[in-house]
Motif scaffolding. Structure first.
Motif, PDB file in Angstrom:
ATOM      1  N   PRO A 133     -24.601 -22.735 -14.964  1.00 23.04           N
ATOM      2  CA  PRO A 133     -25.120 -21.733 -16.191  1.00 23.04           C
ATOM      3  C   PRO A 133     -23.907 -21.726 -17.173  1.00 23.04           C
ATOM      4  CG  PRO A 133     -24.994 -20.366 -14.146  1.00 23.04           C
ATOM      5  CD  PRO A 133     -24.434 -21.895 -13.714  1.00 23.04           C
ATOM      6  N   PHE A 134     -24.410 -21.415 -18.547  1.00 21.31           N
ATOM      7  CA  PHE A 134     -23.499 -21.655 -19.601  1.00 21.31           C
ATOM      8  C   PHE A 134     -22.311 -20.903 -19.417  1.00 21.31           C
ATOM      9  CE2 PHE A 134     -21.987 -20.533 -23.751  1.00 21.31           C
ATOM     10  CZ  PHE A 134     -21.965 -21.738 -24.728  1.00 21.31           C
ATOM     11  N   SER A 135     -22.251 -19.638 -18.957  1.00 25.77           N
ATOM     12  CA  SER A 135     -21.245 -18.632 -18.765  1.00 25.77           C
ATOM     13  C   SER A 135     -19.909 -19.418 -17.815  1.00 25.77           C
ATOM     14  CB  SER A 135     -21.608 -17.418 -18.218  1.00 25.77           C
ATOM     15  OG  SER A 135     -22.153 -17.644 -17.064  1.00 25.77           O
ATOM     16  N   GLU A 136     -20.343 -19.874 -16.897  1.00 28.25           N
ATOM     17  CA  GLU A 136     -19.462 -20.643 -16.070  1.00 28.25           C
ATOM     18  C   GLU A 136     -18.702 -21.644 -16.782  1.00 28.25           C
ATOM     19  OE1 GLU A 136     -19.766 -23.180 -11.732  1.00 28.25           O
ATOM     20  OE2 GLU A 136     -21.000 -21.272 -11.969  1.00 28.25           O
ATOM     21  N   ILE A 137     -19.439 -22.542 -17.541  1.00 24.71           N
ATOM     22  CA  ILE A 137     -18.644 -23.412 -18.253  1.00 24.71           C
ATOM     23  C   ILE A 137     -17.665 -22.979 -19.231  1.00 24.71           C
ATOM     24  CG2 ILE A 137     -19.030 -25.439 -19.887  1.00 24.71           C
ATOM     25  CD1 ILE A 137     -19.906 -26.109 -17.068  1.00 24.71           C
ATOM     26  N   LEU A 138     -18.239 -21.995 -19.946  1.00 20.74           N
ATOM     27  CA  LEU A 138     -17.323 -21.132 -20.834  1.00 20.74           C
ATOM     28  C   LEU A 138     -16.105 -20.378 -20.251  1.00 20.74           C
ATOM     29  CD1 LEU A 138     -16.594 -19.884 -23.673  1.00 20.74           C
ATOM     30  CD2 LEU A 138     -18.600 -18.271 -23.242  1.00 20.74           C
ATOM     31  N   ILE A 142     -22.790 -16.884 -31.112  1.00 20.87           N
ATOM     32  CA  ILE A 142     -22.244 -15.513 -30.088  1.00 20.87           C
ATOM     33  C   ILE A 142     -23.571 -14.727 -30.385  1.00 20.87           C
ATOM     34  CG2 ILE A 142     -20.842 -13.678 -29.798  1.00 20.87           C
ATOM     35  CD1 ILE A 142     -18.898 -15.291 -31.406  1.00 20.87           C
ATOM     36  N   PRO A 143     -24.260 -14.436 -29.132  1.00 17.85           N
ATOM     37  CA  PRO A 143     -25.455 -13.264 -29.629  1.00 17.85           C
ATOM     38  C   PRO A 143     -24.918 -12.054 -30.336  1.00 17.85           C
ATOM     39  CG  PRO A 143     -25.214 -14.058 -27.220  1.00 17.85           C
ATOM     40  CD  PRO A 143     -23.971 -14.587 -27.846  1.00 17.85           C
ATOM     41  N   GLU A 144     -25.741 -11.828 -31.276  1.00 19.25           N
ATOM     42  CA  GLU A 144     -25.327 -10.620 -32.335  1.00 19.25           C
ATOM     43  C   GLU A 144     -24.801  -9.640 -31.428  1.00 19.25           C
ATOM     44  OE1 GLU A 144     -27.348  -8.712 -36.285  1.00 19.25           O
ATOM     45  OE2 GLU A 144     -28.332 -10.490 -35.090  1.00 19.25           O
ATOM     46  N   HIS A 145     -25.187  -9.088 -30.562  1.00 20.65           N
ATOM     47  CA  HIS A 145     -24.838  -7.633 -29.659  1.00 20.65           C
ATOM     48  C   HIS A 145     -23.411  -7.961 -29.292  1.00 20.65           C
ATOM     49  CE1 HIS A 145     -26.537  -9.691 -26.292  1.00 20.65           C
ATOM     50  NE2 HIS A 145     -25.683  -8.770 -25.574  1.00 20.65           N
ATOM     51  N   VAL A 183     -11.790  -7.958 -26.835  1.00 27.40           N
ATOM     52  CA  VAL A 183     -12.057  -9.269 -26.056  1.00 27.40           C
ATOM     53  C   VAL A 183     -12.271  -8.910 -24.745  1.00 27.40           C
ATOM     54  CG1 VAL A 183     -10.761 -11.147 -25.639  1.00 27.40           C
ATOM     55  CG2 VAL A 183     -10.174 -10.346 -27.931  1.00 27.40           C
ATOM     56  N   ALA A 184     -11.509  -8.051 -24.106  1.00 25.28           N
ATOM     57  CA  ALA A 184     -11.736  -7.659 -22.854  1.00 25.28           C
ATOM     58  C   ALA A 184     -13.429  -7.447 -22.292  1.00 25.28           C
ATOM     59  CB  ALA A 184     -10.980  -6.186 -22.256  1.00 25.28           C
ATOM     60  N   ASP A 185     -13.800  -6.626 -23.290  1.00 27.32           N
ATOM     61  CA  ASP A 185     -15.268  -6.126 -23.434  1.00 27.32           C
ATOM     62  C   ASP A 185     -16.300  -7.474 -23.201  1.00 27.32           C
ATOM     63  OD1 ASP A 185     -14.971  -3.361 -22.766  1.00 27.32           O
ATOM     64  OD2 ASP A 185     -15.394  -2.984 -24.701  1.00 27.32           O
ATOM     65  N   PHE A 186     -15.672  -8.282 -24.212  1.00 28.67           N
ATOM     66  CA  PHE A 186     -16.811  -9.740 -24.562  1.00 28.67           C
ATOM     67  C   PHE A 186     -16.554 -10.460 -23.207  1.00 28.67           C
ATOM     68  CE2 PHE A 186     -16.283 -13.985 -25.648  1.00 28.67           C
ATOM     69  CZ  PHE A 186     -17.516 -14.219 -26.022  1.00 28.67           C
ATOM     70  N   LEU A 187     -15.264 -10.537 -22.577  1.00 26.70           N
ATOM     71  CA  LEU A 187     -15.137 -11.330 -21.371  1.00 26.70           C
ATOM     72  C   LEU A 187     -15.807 -11.002 -20.137  1.00 26.70           C
ATOM     73  CD1 LEU A 187     -11.346 -12.236 -21.872  1.00 26.70           C
ATOM     74  CD2 LEU A 187     -13.028 -13.646 -22.379  1.00 26.70           C
ATOM     75  N   ASN A 188     -16.098  -9.843 -20.098  1.00 21.49           N
ATOM     76  CA  ASN A 188     -16.791  -9.212 -18.919  1.00 21.49           C
ATOM     77  C   ASN A 188     -18.458  -9.174 -19.127  1.00 21.49           C
ATOM     78  OD1 ASN A 188     -14.597  -8.103 -17.355  1.00 21.49           O
ATOM     79  ND2 ASN A 188     -14.563  -6.206 -18.635  1.00 21.49           N
ATOM     80  N   LYS A 189     -18.731  -9.912 -20.433  1.00 19.91           N
ATOM     81  CA  LYS A 189     -20.236  -9.949 -20.580  1.00 19.91           C
ATOM     82  C   LYS A 189     -20.710 -11.367 -20.871  1.00 19.91           C
ATOM     83  CE  LYS A 189     -20.420  -5.388 -22.707  1.00 19.91           C
ATOM     84  NZ  LYS A 189     -20.736  -4.754 -24.109  1.00 19.91           N
ATOM     85  N   LEU A 190     -20.011 -12.426 -20.431  1.00 20.69           N
ATOM     86  CA  LEU A 190     -20.162 -13.705 -20.639  1.00 20.69           C
ATOM     87  C   LEU A 190     -21.475 -14.127 -19.995  1.00 20.69           C
ATOM     88  CD1 LEU A 190     -16.697 -15.567 -19.926  1.00 20.69           C
ATOM     89  CD2 LEU A 190     -17.745 -14.740 -22.004  1.00 20.69           C
ATOM     90  N   LYS A 191     -21.821 -13.330 -18.968  1.00 21.37           N
ATOM     91  CA  LYS A 191     -23.256 -13.865 -18.388  1.00 21.37           C
ATOM     92  C   LYS A 191     -24.382 -13.762 -19.301  1.00 21.37           C
ATOM     93  CE  LYS A 191     -21.834 -13.317 -13.549  1.00 21.37           C
ATOM     94  NZ  LYS A 191     -21.937 -14.882 -12.993  1.00 21.37           N
ATOM     95  N   GLU A 192     -24.337 -12.904 -20.312  1.00 20.25           N
ATOM     96  CA  GLU A 192     -25.271 -12.506 -21.383  1.00 20.25           C
ATOM     97  C   GLU A 192     -25.656 -13.738 -22.029  1.00 20.25           C
ATOM     98  OE1 GLU A 192     -24.889  -8.679 -23.386  1.00 20.25           O
ATOM     99  OE2 GLU A 192     -23.893  -7.850 -21.344  1.00 20.25           O
ATOM    100  N   PHE A 193     -24.680 -14.931 -22.073  1.00 15.64           N
ATOM    101  CA  PHE A 193     -25.191 -16.009 -22.546  1.00 15.64           C
ATOM    102  C   PHE A 193     -26.186 -16.873 -22.190  1.00 15.64           C
ATOM    103  CE2 PHE A 193     -20.833 -15.317 -24.839  1.00 15.64           C
ATOM    104  CZ  PHE A 193     -21.138 -15.854 -26.133  1.00 15.64           C
TER     105      PHE A 193
END
Length: 804
Positions: A636-641, A689-692, A698-708
């Motif tokens: 998945p993309f999130s894993e590489i990210l 980056i998805p608009e939402h 930053v912490a919230d963003f890092l918790n939502k990487l799978k949404e990529f």
């Protein structure tokens, strides 16, 4: 016979006079035949003149006179100097009563310095078992009656000296008073400042001496004054002609009239150091040993008298009138410079004679003022003259260009008739810096580059350590001395004119202080630092406001900070105009592609007239790593990210990489290298980056990487077979107009192309040109990382340091 002459500092109390005793004793023990000429001890001449001045003003001179006597007597209480002290006391008392003194009285006072020195040295030598004889030159050197600057009567003086030394040719060494003589009435006269050297050279001439050895407080004559130029080197040999030029242009060790008696008899003169007498010093003879620049000499207490007038064009006799005025008023002109049109004439005269010179010239040219032939006569104070002895005009452009590069503009310059010496008049405030710039350019010393580094994070800190680790090798290999004199962060600065040490991190933390850019500029000026370079390793949008003040203060610029080149086109042009106006350089190769030679290549192609039609490539090492791995692996993309984040490949907030603005800025920099006038808001940037997820912490963003994952898994799956994803910047359109088309976007390309085969975190650029057609110039390599970027900045530094 050898004549030994000892200066005032050599005869000073303590180590000085003890070294003199050792030198004389050693020479006598070695069987050498010598005569010794002495100056007044320490600062005796200046002190006697000061006491005399105080007495004439009816001030209390007695405390200073008491101090003078104590110093002259020092620990040698058994030496009888009472006669000289008594004469001085009577003279001072008389002057104090009258309230004035003549030059004749002044000569009587000043002569006592040499008499005291010779009597004391004679007595000490005798006490130490050396046969010595006090020799008073007032009985030998007969002069005219021009008190203060008497001229010897050569035939009579020569006869007296030869007869005296013939009658006193026993084993005793004659200790001779320098500086003094007497007229036909036996009134004491003095031979002018540096007169003791003159006495010594006259004796050497009259006695056909083997050599005159002048002992001073330095090892000889240097390529420049060591007090002003730390890299000055001792000169082993000079000719009399070169020494004469040095004397004419201010070298204090020599005096012009000293040279002539030696030259007449071809008697070598050796300048030696009393305090390091084993050193062979500088030998001056009539025989030349090679051409070339020998030394820099300085005249400090001078002023420039300027005479300007449009009506002087073609008018004969102007110079004659000027020199008649100067001659009638006993004003010596050391330099005269004028254009062939005679619209402006500059005269360098002693500072204390400048006002009189101006007033007398105004009288002489009074009628020319009325006729408007002369516009004005002015004096420029606070100037100095630098003379380059041995400078040929064919190579003068080198030191001159170096001065201009350091924003030192000579007020005037001229060369001697021989064409082998050039003199420059500069502002006195710039003397020290000018000397160091010229010296570094023309002598075989390392060119010193003074560096101020702003920002010491990953890139800046790595750069500083790279410079410190490589400096010694670079100096040996390239004759370039890299001197980091300033390291700053956003709050504090560390300053050291001699260069920071490897302990700079602790020092800036413990001794750093808050600053403005004006403090850095003032420090560089205060310490006369030349060849200045400011390096911006910040990412600050505010620091770039300092660029223009730095440029105007003689700094060249290097930057890994992209901001300055991506602000408004108006600022971009203002910065270039300041660079052009001040003849400064701005290098920023690492703005795009870290250490890759991309910007230089594009500049060269564009300047050569090559029509660049398109530029495209992978501009971000972070996004290169991301999509190279995502395309190659079935994960998945999130894993590489997350992997990129954990390895430190992204910014602390990865959205700064993923939004595409960094790629957009780099693309804009390349567009402006082609003279395109695009602004940043005209770039079409595809935000990854998805608009939402674009807002929030930053912490919230890092918790939502799978949404990529669903978004990019679909993009990957929708590709044609054997295609891969790449995030690129592309500059296209008709690039011969004011603006191009700038796009930052995610594309799918065949895996068997150069772009599709990209690995790791490499950057990749294709430059399409009219000449090369559809076969682009390809530049590929490591495009990210602090070490790579720092090395790229270092490359810019060396490139700039190598410029003439």
């Amino acid at each position: 016979m050898k004549i030994l002459k000892f200066g005032g500092k050599s005869l000073s109390n303590g180590d000085g006079i003890n070294k003199v005793l050792t030198i004389i004793t050693d020479k006598i023990n070695e069987g050498e035949e010598i005569a010794v000429v002495v100056s007044a001890r320490g600062n005796a001449t200046d002190e006697l003149e000061e006491i005399l001045d105080l007495a004439s003003k009816n001030h209390n001179y007695k405390p200073l006179f008491k101090t003078f006597k104590e110093y002259q007597q020092d620990d040698y209480r058994d030496v009888d100097l009472t006669e000289e002290f008594a004469v001085l006391e009577k003279l001072f008392e008389g002057v104090s009563i009258i309230g004035d003194y003549s030059e004749k009285i002044k000569d009587q006072v000043l002569s006592k310095g040499e008499v005291l020195a010779a009597k004391l040295l004679t007595a000490i030598l005798i006490k130490n078992g050396i046969e010595a004889r006090f020799t008073d030159t007032r009985t030998l050197i007969k002069t005219d009656s021009k008190f203060g600057n008497a001229q010897p009567l050569e035939q009579l003086s020569k006869k007296n000296v030869i007869q005296y030394f013939r009658q006193n040719s026993d084993a005793a060494v004659n200790i001779v008073t320098g500086f003094i003589g007497s007229n036909s009435n036996n009134d004491t006269t003095t031979l002018g400042r540096n007169g003791s050297n003159y006495t010594a050279s006259l004796l050497a001439n009259y006695l056909d001496a083997e050599e005159l050895q002048s002992y001073t407080h330095v090892d000889g004559i240097y390529t420049a004054n060591p007090d002003l130029v730390s890299d000055a080197k001792k000169i082993d040999h000079l000719t009399f002609n070169e020494a004469n030029e040095l004397a004419n242009f201010g070298t204090t060790i020599l005096h012009a009239k000293t040279i002539i008696p030696l030259l007449e008899k071809n008697i070598p003169l050796r300048i030696l150091n009393t305090f390091n007498y084993q050193n062979k010093g500088t030998l001056i003879t009539s025989k030349a040993e090679g051409e070339g620049i020998k030394t820099l000499s300085v005249l400090e207490n001078v002023a420039l008298v300027n005479l300007e007038g449009r009506g002087l064009l073609g008018k004969t006799g102007v110079d004659a009138r000027i020199f008649r005025v100067m001659g009638d008023n006993d004003i010596s002109v050391s330099i005269i410079s004028q254009g062939s049109s005679e619209r402006g004439i500059g005269l360098v005269v002693a500072a204390d004679k400048a006002t009189k010179a101006m007033m007398e010239l105004e009288k002489e040219f009074e009628s020319d003022f009325y006729s408007k032939d002369v516009n004005k006569i002015t004096v420029t104070d606070n100037v100095s003259v630098i003379s380059i002895i041995g400078q040929d005009l064919s190579t003068f452009h080198k030191p001159y260009t170096a001065l201009i590069k350091n924003k030192i503009i000579p007020i005037l310059f001229n060369n001697t008739i021989s064409g082998k010496n050039v003199s420059l008049v500069v502002n006195k405030s710039q003397l020290n810096k000018a000397l160091n710039v010229i010296h570094g350019e023309i002598f075989g010393v390392s060119k010193k580059i003074n560096i101020a580094i702003f920002g010491h994070g990953l890139v800046g800190g790595t750069l500083i350590n790279q410079i410190l680790a490589s400096a010694e090798a670079i100096e040996k290999r390239k004759d370039i001395k890299l001197n980091v004199f300033a390291i700053a962060n956003s709050k504090n600065i560390l300053l050291d004119k001699n260069g920071v040490t490897t302990n700079w991190k602790n020092e800036i933390q413990n001794t750093g202080f808050s600053y403005t850019i004006d403090d850095v500029i003032a420090y560089a000026n205060e310490h006369h630092l030349e060849n200045l370079i400011a390096i911006d390793n910040t990412a600050s949008t505010t620091f770039v406001k300092n660029y223009v003040p730095l440029i105007e203060s003689s700094f060249d610029l290097i930057s890994s900070n992209k901001v300055a080149n991506t602000l408004s086109y108006g600022f971009y042009k203002e910065l270039r105009k300041s660079l052009a106006d001040n003849q400064k350089n701005y290098l920023y190769e690492t703005n795009v592609g870290a250490g890759l030679p991309l910007i230089d290549t594009i500049k060269l192609l564009h300047l050569s007239g090559e029509n660049i039609t398109k530029i495209k490539g992978v501009f971000s090492g972070t996004l290169s790593y991301l999509f190279n791995n995502f395309s190659a692996k079935d994960v998945p993309f999130s894993e590489i990210l997350k992997e990129a984040i954990d390895n430190g490949y992204t910014e602390p907030d990865p959205r700064e990489d993923l939004c595409g603005n960094d790629v957009g800025r780099k693309l804009l920099i390349l567009a402006r290298e082609l003279d395109l006038q695009n602004e940043f808001d005209e770039i079409a940037i595809q935000n990854l980056i998805p608009e939402h997820l674009r807002e929030g912490n930053v912490a919230d963003f890092l918790n939502k990487l799978k949404e990529f994952d669903p978004i990019y898994n679909k993009i990957k799956a929708d590709q044609k077979p054997n295609h891969v994803l790449r995030y690129i910047g592309e500059l296209s359109g008709d690039l011969q107009h004011d603006k191009g088309i700038l796009e930052v976007k995610l594309v799918s390309v065949p895996s068997d192309t150069a772009l599709g085969g990209l690995k790791g975190s490499d950057s990749f650029f294709e430059i399409y040109t009219e000449s090369y057609g559809d076969r682009p110039i390809v530049i590929q390599g490591a495009g990210a990382g602090s070490a790579v970027t720092a090395r790229g900045v270092f490359g810019d530094l060396l490139r700039l340091s190598d410029k003439g």
